[in-house]
Scaffold this active site. Structure first.
Site, mmCIF file in Angstrom:
data_model
loop_
_atom_site.group_PDB
_atom_site.id
_atom_site.type_symbol
_atom_site.label_atom_id
_atom_site.label_comp_id
_atom_site.label_asym_id
_atom_site.label_seq_id
_atom_site.Cartn_x
_atom_site.Cartn_y
_atom_site.Cartn_z
ATOM 1 N N ASN A 104 -17.782 -0.144 12.121
ATOM 2 C CA ASN A 104 -17.674 1.259 11.735
ATOM 3 C C ASN A 104 -16.778 1.416 10.510
ATOM 4 O OD1 ASN A 104 -19.183 1.620 13.996
ATOM 5 N ND2 ASN A 104 -17.481 2.279 15.287
ATOM 6 N N VAL A 105 -17.036 2.492 9.779
ATOM 7 C CA VAL A 105 -16.265 2.726 8.543
ATOM 8 C C VAL A 105 -15.347 3.936 8.699
ATOM 9 C CG1 VAL A 105 -18.070 1.692 7.094
ATOM 10 C CG2 VAL A 105 -18.116 4.158 7.516
ATOM 11 N N ASP A 106 -15.231 4.449 9.938
ATOM 12 C CA ASP A 106 -14.556 5.737 10.143
ATOM 13 C C ASP A 106 -13.043 5.673 10.299
ATOM 14 O OD1 ASP A 106 -14.230 4.905 12.881
ATOM 15 O OD2 ASP A 106 -16.192 5.722 13.372
ATOM 16 N N HIS A 121 -17.738 -3.660 7.684
ATOM 17 C CA HIS A 121 -18.581 -2.867 6.782
ATOM 18 C C HIS A 121 -17.758 -1.956 5.875
ATOM 19 C CE1 HIS A 121 -22.283 -3.441 9.641
ATOM 20 N NE2 HIS A 121 -21.993 -4.514 8.933
ATOM 21 N N CYS A 151 -9.555 0.999 -15.568
ATOM 22 C CA CYS A 151 -10.265 -0.131 -16.189
ATOM 23 C C CYS A 151 -11.551 0.324 -16.883
ATOM 24 C CB CYS A 151 -10.586 -1.198 -15.148
ATOM 25 S SG CYS A 151 -11.911 -0.722 -14.006
HETATM 26 P P1 OAD Z 1 -26.461 1.469 16.000
HETATM 27 O O1 OAD Z 1 -26.559 2.942 15.639
HETATM 28 O O2 OAD Z 1 -27.524 0.550 15.585
HETATM 29 O O3 OAD Z 1 -26.320 1.341 17.605
HETATM 30 C C1 OAD Z 1 -25.430 2.134 18.344
HETATM 31 C C2 OAD Z 1 -25.363 1.564 19.748
HETATM 32 O O4 OAD Z 1 -24.393 2.325 20.463
HETATM 33 C C3 OAD Z 1 -26.654 1.613 20.544
HETATM 34 O O5 OAD Z 1 -26.892 0.354 21.160
HETATM 35 C C4 OAD Z 1 -26.380 2.685 21.605
HETATM 36 O O6 OAD Z 1 -27.037 2.406 22.853
HETATM 37 C C5 OAD Z 1 -24.885 2.557 21.760
HETATM 38 N N1 OAD Z 1 -24.202 3.755 22.263
HETATM 39 C C6 OAD Z 1 -24.545 5.053 22.122
HETATM 40 N N2 OAD Z 1 -23.641 5.854 22.701
HETATM 41 C C7 OAD Z 1 -22.680 5.052 23.220
HETATM 42 C C8 OAD Z 1 -21.465 5.272 23.948
HETATM 43 N N3 OAD Z 1 -21.060 6.495 24.233
HETATM 44 N N4 OAD Z 1 -20.736 4.192 24.323
HETATM 45 C C9 OAD Z 1 -21.150 2.925 24.013
HETATM 46 N N5 OAD Z 1 -22.278 2.652 23.338
HETATM 47 C C10 OAD Z 1 -23.043 3.707 22.944
HETATM 48 O O7 OAD Z 1 -25.033 1.032 15.508
HETATM 49 P P2 OAD Z 1 -24.470 -0.374 15.106
HETATM 50 O O8 OAD Z 1 -24.877 -1.427 16.056
HETATM 51 O O9 OAD Z 1 -23.028 -0.148 14.828
HETATM 52 O O10 OAD Z 1 -24.392 -0.824 8.820
HETATM 53 O O11 OAD Z 1 -25.193 -0.608 13.737
HETATM 54 C C11 OAD Z 1 -24.765 -1.660 12.967
HETATM 55 C C12 OAD Z 1 -24.848 -1.308 11.525
HETATM 56 O O12 OAD Z 1 -26.140 -0.884 11.159
HETATM 57 C C13 OAD Z 1 -23.985 -0.152 11.078
HETATM 58 O O13 OAD Z 1 -22.643 -0.493 10.881
HETATM 59 C C14 OAD Z 1 -24.621 0.225 9.794
HETATM 60 C C15 OAD Z 1 -26.062 0.219 10.245
HETATM 61 O O14 OAD Z 1 -26.997 0.094 9.268
HETATM 62 C C16 OAD Z 1 -23.891 -0.514 7.620
HETATM 63 O O15 OAD Z 1 -23.584 0.613 7.299
HETATM 64 C C17 OAD Z 1 -23.688 -1.708 6.719
#
Ligand code: OAD
Length: 247
Positions: A104-106, A121, A151
């Site tokens: 996460n970037v938050d 990220h 720069c």
């Molecule tokens: P995703 O949006 O792909 O997946 C989010 C996951 O969180 C899913 O598996 C949901 O089931 C789960 N989820 C939802 N609510 C939840 C909760 N309350 N508690 C726990 N889990 C929950 O997000 P990421 O896997 O982070 O990349 O995605 C990876 C990367 O893909 C991101 O960082 C971003 C994106 O493209 C970049 O920005 C480089």
């Protein structure tokens, strides 16, 4: 409803010398942070993800991309950490060693008090030069339009865009922590985006226990040693309580 945390998992957590936690967008869902795709609604729906989050998109229209990130950053600034973020910060204080890797970037893990956070990220609160390696700087609050560094380069958000490599040092630190841990949590990530998705499997190959926390199944679910099905904001406080109770 009381969430049952397996006694064997708590026993392994008590024995662990080095723990790694990797988080994804799901950990911030209960703080109300929309995922990239969810955020791409309304005014922004007319643009493709690559137009908003790639170097080519930025070079083609720096102003548009800057405004998108400035808007997303404002959304993030209105949110706060949730019980899942706070539980991880508590766990870090109670364990001998915990490294937190986030996609996460938050910045909400740091806001909750976690330290040693590896940002795979990048971070939406920082910027860097587009054409020079001058290091990262805080987001310039006073700028409404794309800022220029001394720069001469335009400044861009310090986040990883489509088609870009992960920050080299962050990835190396993450791999090192994963290779040396006894137990690894994968929380709120779809386990679809590489190389992050590979990290729990690397931990497991090195003998670590792998624990997934997610309300939905992912490709990791079948391989994890423990799967705690549920929202991170509920499961993590229950886990910290179970860990803190006398054995
Ligand atoms: P995703 O949006 O792909 O997946 C989010 C996951 O969180 C899913 O598996 C949901 O089931 C789960 N989820 C939802 N609510 C939840 C909760 N309350 N508690 C726990 N889990 C929950 O997000 P990421 O896997 O982070 O990349 O995605 C990876 C990367 O893909 C991101 O960082 C971003 C994106 O493209 C970049 O920005 C480089």
């Amino acid at each position: 409803m009381t969430l049952a945390i397996p006694a064997d998992l708590i026993a392994r957590l008590r024995r662990a010398q080095r723990v790694v936690v990797m988080t994804g967008a799901g950990i911030s869902a209960e703080s109300g942070i929309p995922t990239f795709r969810d955020a791409q609604a309304g005014l922004w729906a007319q643009f493709k993800p690559e137009e908003l989050a790639s170097e080519a998109g930025f070079r083609a229209n720096p102003e548009r991309v800057w405004q998108w990130y400035a808007w997303r950053r404002q959304q993030v600034l209105k949110t706060s950490p949730n019980p899942g973020h706070y539980a991880l910060a508590q766990l870090q204080q109670r364990l001998p060693h915990l490294t937190l890797i986030t996609q996460n970037v938050d910045g909400l893990h740091q806001a909750a008090g976690s330290t040693e956070v590896i940002e795979l990220h990048g971070c939406i609160h920082r910027v860097r030069c587009l054409d020079q390696d001058c290091g990262e700087m805080d987001w310039p609050e006073e700028t409404r339009t794309v800022p220029k560094h001394s720069c001469g380069s335009l400044m861009r958000p310090a986040v990883v865009w489509f088609g870009e490599y992960l920050p080299e040092q962050a990835l190396a630190d993450a791999v090192d922590a994963v290779e040396h841990c006894d137990l690894m949590f994968s929380i709120g990530t779809s386990s679809l985006v590489y190389p992050a998705a590979e990290l729990p499997l690397l931990a497991q190959r090195n003998g670590a226990t792998v624990v997934e926390i997610n309300p939905n199944p992912t490709p990791l679910s079948a391989k994890a040693d423990f799967v705690l099905t549920g929202a991170a904001g509920q499961v993590l406080p229950a886990l910290v309580n179970a860990f803190s109770e006398a054995p």
